[in-house]
Design an enzyme around this catalytic site. Structure first.
Site, PDB file in Angstrom:
ATOM      1  N   ASN A 165       0.887  -1.169   0.000  1.00 56.75           N
ATOM      2  CA  ASN A 165       0.000   0.000   0.000  1.00 56.75           C
ATOM      3  C   ASN A 165       0.921   1.213   0.000  1.00 56.75           C
ATOM      4  OD1 ASN A 165      -1.910   1.936   0.419  1.00 56.75           O
ATOM      5  ND2 ASN A 165      -2.661   1.127   2.371  1.00 56.75           N
ATOM      6  N   ARG A 207      -2.580  -2.234  -3.273  1.00 61.38           N
ATOM      7  CA  ARG A 207      -3.820  -1.530  -2.989  1.00 61.38           C
ATOM      8  C   ARG A 207      -3.826  -0.248  -3.825  1.00 61.38           C
ATOM      9  NH1 ARG A 207      -6.113   0.988   2.586  1.00 61.38           N
ATOM     10  NH2 ARG A 207      -8.084   1.640   1.703  1.00 61.38           N
ATOM     11  N   HIS A 223     -13.147   2.364   0.008  1.00 61.90           N
ATOM     12  CA  HIS A 223     -13.085   1.333   1.071  1.00 61.90           C
ATOM     13  C   HIS A 223     -13.655  -0.002   0.595  1.00 61.90           C
ATOM     14  CE1 HIS A 223     -13.162   4.881   4.083  1.00 61.90           C
ATOM     15  NE2 HIS A 223     -11.920   4.448   3.976  1.00 61.90           N
ATOM     16  N   LEU A 268     -15.570   3.024   9.825  1.00 62.26           N
ATOM     17  CA  LEU A 268     -15.275   4.314  10.450  1.00 62.26           C
ATOM     18  C   LEU A 268     -13.818   4.345  10.920  1.00 62.26           C
ATOM     19  CD1 LEU A 268     -18.543   4.660  12.595  1.00 62.26           C
ATOM     20  CD2 LEU A 268     -18.159   5.359  10.214  1.00 62.26           C
ATOM     21  N   ASN A 281     -10.024   6.881  10.190  1.00 57.79           N
ATOM     22  CA  ASN A 281      -9.759   8.307  10.044  1.00 57.79           C
ATOM     23  C   ASN A 281     -10.494   8.814   8.792  1.00 57.79           C
ATOM     24  OD1 ASN A 281      -8.623  10.718  10.794  1.00 57.79           O
ATOM     25  ND2 ASN A 281      -6.889  10.411   9.404  1.00 57.79           N
ATOM     26  N   ARG A 332     -11.872  15.295   7.185  1.00 60.85           N
ATOM     27  CA  ARG A 332     -12.675  15.630   5.992  1.00 60.85           C
ATOM     28  C   ARG A 332     -14.102  15.997   6.392  1.00 60.85           C
ATOM     29  NH1 ARG A 332     -11.262  10.242   2.884  1.00 60.85           N
ATOM     30  NH2 ARG A 332      -9.131  10.214   3.651  1.00 60.85           N
ATOM     31  N   GLY A 351     -10.763   1.625  12.563  1.00 64.00           N
ATOM     32  CA  GLY A 351     -10.278   2.137  13.852  1.00 64.00           C
ATOM     33  C   GLY A 351     -11.359   2.576  14.835  1.00 64.00           C
ATOM     34  N   ILE A 352     -12.255   3.446  14.407  1.00 64.52           N
ATOM     35  CA  ILE A 352     -13.301   3.938  15.308  1.00 64.52           C
ATOM     36  C   ILE A 352     -14.405   2.884  15.455  1.00 64.52           C
ATOM     37  CG2 ILE A 352     -15.086   5.714  15.584  1.00 64.52           C
ATOM     38  CD1 ILE A 352     -13.150   7.620  14.020  1.00 64.52           C
ATOM     39  N   GLU A 370      -7.898  -5.566   5.246  1.00 67.97           N
ATOM     40  CA  GLU A 370      -7.783  -5.262   3.819  1.00 67.97           C
ATOM     41  C   GLU A 370      -6.581  -5.978   3.191  1.00 67.97           C
ATOM     42  OE1 GLU A 370      -8.224  -1.372   5.391  1.00 67.97           O
ATOM     43  OE2 GLU A 370      -9.393  -0.728   3.668  1.00 67.97           O
TER      44      GLU A 370
HETATM   45  P1  AMP Z   1      -8.008   3.896  11.028  1.00 70.61           P
HETATM   46  O1  AMP Z   1      -7.951   4.979   9.980  1.00 70.61           O
HETATM   47  O2  AMP Z   1      -8.895   2.764  10.663  1.00 70.61           O
HETATM   48  O3  AMP Z   1      -6.648   3.464  11.484  1.00 70.61           O
HETATM   49  O4  AMP Z   1      -8.685   4.573  12.316  1.00 70.61           O
HETATM   50  C1  AMP Z   1      -8.113   5.671  12.981  1.00 70.61           C
HETATM   51  C2  AMP Z   1      -9.131   6.230  13.969  1.00 70.61           C
HETATM   52  O5  AMP Z   1      -9.501   5.204  14.922  1.00 70.61           O
HETATM   53  C3  AMP Z   1      -8.623   7.413  14.786  1.00 70.61           C
HETATM   54  O6  AMP Z   1      -9.622   8.431  14.805  1.00 70.61           O
HETATM   55  C4  AMP Z   1      -8.474   6.834  16.168  1.00 70.61           C
HETATM   56  O7  AMP Z   1      -8.710   7.799  17.139  1.00 70.61           O
HETATM   57  C5  AMP Z   1      -9.573   5.797  16.193  1.00 70.61           C
HETATM   58  N1  AMP Z   1      -9.372   4.841  17.277  1.00 70.61           N
HETATM   59  C6  AMP Z   1      -8.431   3.878  17.370  1.00 70.61           C
HETATM   60  N2  AMP Z   1      -8.537   3.232  18.569  1.00 70.61           N
HETATM   61  C7  AMP Z   1      -9.565   3.817  19.231  1.00 70.61           C
HETATM   62  C8  AMP Z   1     -10.179   3.621  20.511  1.00 70.61           C
HETATM   63  N3  AMP Z   1      -9.750   2.696  21.345  1.00 70.61           N
HETATM   64  N4  AMP Z   1     -11.217   4.425  20.846  1.00 70.61           N
HETATM   65  C9  AMP Z   1     -11.642   5.378  19.999  1.00 70.61           C
HETATM   66  N5  AMP Z   1     -11.128   5.602  18.785  1.00 70.61           N
HETATM   67  C10 AMP Z   1     -10.101   4.850  18.401  1.00 70.61           C
END
Ligand code: AMP
Length: 395
Positions: free
Chosen positions: A6, A88, A176, A205, A207, A237, A328-329, A382
């Site tokens: 990636n 990717r 996605h 959900l 970043n 965004r 992540g979220i 992914e």
């Molecule tokens: P990603 O782009 O999938 O890596 O997700 C990143 C997002 O996931 C960021 O906004 C992080 O704050 C959120 N995130 C990761 N771990 C947690 C957690 N334990 N609680 C809340 N948000 C999280």
């Protein structure tokens, strides 16, 4: 062995899969970063982290360094041990599935640069580098857009002059898709259902964030559009806004359209609304401490996501197998999940608060037995999806 790549303009994330068994196993996870600036290559192998500071003037040097290190450390016997590389690619135009990188496919990825100027150039550079360093490997492209090529016209057309679509490709592409493809397959397995019978709303959900409506195992609608700026509110965004805001704010702030678009991509969303952070961990902490800037950010975030979920529920009808939270979220923030779900009174969802808070491995149901629609949290993968598609294509 299969290498999954990636790449961005100054970085290459890579994961090595051992494909000798039926189920591929990831054995190494790494990152080459600061390419063209100075250079760092780091990876994790058998629980140990390795880090090398090395001059990386371009992607080719980075790929060459990674391969030589893997051989030197006896992780692979030789570069030829890597049979294929799966890339990717964010934007694949109207390509509808993962594909071997033929000249035609490569040209389509190049043509899509104007649609994804931030993402596709890095991937192109990485493909060219791998071609030079690993001339015998099979190269496969997996696209974030491909999975959404099943949308019908009502979903993918904008109400703008039809010529914009015909001559300039202005349409919803959606993103996605690799994650949605993986989650839909996992869901079918978990539910013990044929893939083409799965109906679900998947909330990816991270970043960057989007939601997809999966009807009969296929993408039926999704929130991102021509670019990943559209749809739900994200880390930095804006998601959907009134398009007239752009001209208005350009006049007010005496900035260009390019500058305004950059603000919508990089300084909006949670960051813009809170004025402090794009990180959901900070937002939910501040929310619990009753800080007004965090309260307004999480409220807006949750409401926009809920608005799309109800819209997609309406598209599916009565037979919804699950609402899934991932990335992540979605995977980690119980507060965000709770805030979104409580804004869906029409769906008669009953959250199991305890289950929502407890950690899990791959997936977990977080609704009660009384809930009309099951709610599931599921870890996306992914890289594994890219590896599986790559295996399928090189056989
Ligand atoms: P990603 O782009 O999938 O890596 O997700 C990143 C997002 O996931 C960021 O906004 C992080 O704050 C959120 N995130 C990761 N771990 C947690 C957690 N334990 N609680 C809340 N948000 C999280």
């Amino acid at each position: 062995m299969i290498l999954v790549v990636n790449a961005g303009s100054s970085s290459i994330k890579f994961r090595l899969f051992d494909t000798s068994e039926k189920q591929p196993k990831d054995i190494l996870d790494g990152l080459a970063e600061r390419i063209t600036i100075d250079g760092i290559v780091s990876f994790k192998y058998e629980g140990t982290k390795y880090k090398f500071e090395v001059d990386l003037p371009n992607h080719e040097v980075a790929v060459d360094f990674i391969l030589k290190k893997l051989v030197e450390m006896k992780i692979i016997k030789s570069a030829e041990a890597i049979k294929a590389v799966g890339f990717r690619i964010v934007h694949g135009g109207t390509i509808s599935e993962s594909s071997v990188i033929s000249t035609e496919v490569f040209n389509t990825i190049k043509d899509a640069v104007k649609l994804a100027p931030l993402h596709n150039p890095g991937a192109i550079t990485a493909i060219e580098a791998v071609k030079k360093v690993m001339p015998n490997a099979n190269l496969v492209a997996c696209f974030d857009t491909a999975y959404h090529q099943t949308l019908n016209q009502e979903q993918y057309l904008y109400a703008v002059p039809y010529e914009w679509y015909e001559k300039h490709g202005v349409r919803k592409y959606g993103f996605h898709g690799i994650s949605y493809q993986y989650i839909t397959q996992q869901l079918a397995n978990n539910l013990n259902k044929d893939l083409n019978k799965v109906n679900a709303i998947i909330c990816h959900l991270g970043n960057g964030a989007s939601i997809a409506c999966i009807k009969e195992g296929k993408s039926f609608d999704t929130t991102m559009g021509l670019t990943p700026l559209a749809g739900v509110m994200m880390g930095t965004r804006s998601g959907d806004i009134d398009p007239s805001i752009i001209e208005y704010i350009c006049n007010e702030l005496k900035i260009t359209v390019k500058e305004a678009t950059s603000i919508l991509n990089k300084q909006s969303g949670l960051l813009g609304m809170s004025g402090e952070t794009s990180d959901m961990r900070d937002i939910t902490n501040g929310y619990k401490q009753n800080k007004p800037n965090f309260i307004r950010s999480l409220n807006k975030y949750s409401q926009v996501a809920a608005d799309y979920i109800i819209r997609f529920a309406n598209l599916i009808g009565h037979d919804i197998d699950a609402i899934v939270f991932t990335a992540g979220i979605g995977e980690n923030s119980e507060t965000t999940r709770e805030e979104i779900l409580k804004r869906l009174p029409l769906l008669d969802i009953e959250l199991d608060s305890k289950a929502n808070e407890v950690d899990y491995d791959e997936s977990k149901v977080i609704s009660t037995k009384n809930s009309k629609i099951p709610v599931i949290v599921m870890r996306t993968n992914e890289e594994l999806m890219i590896c599986l598609d790559t295996i399928k294509l090189i056989k």
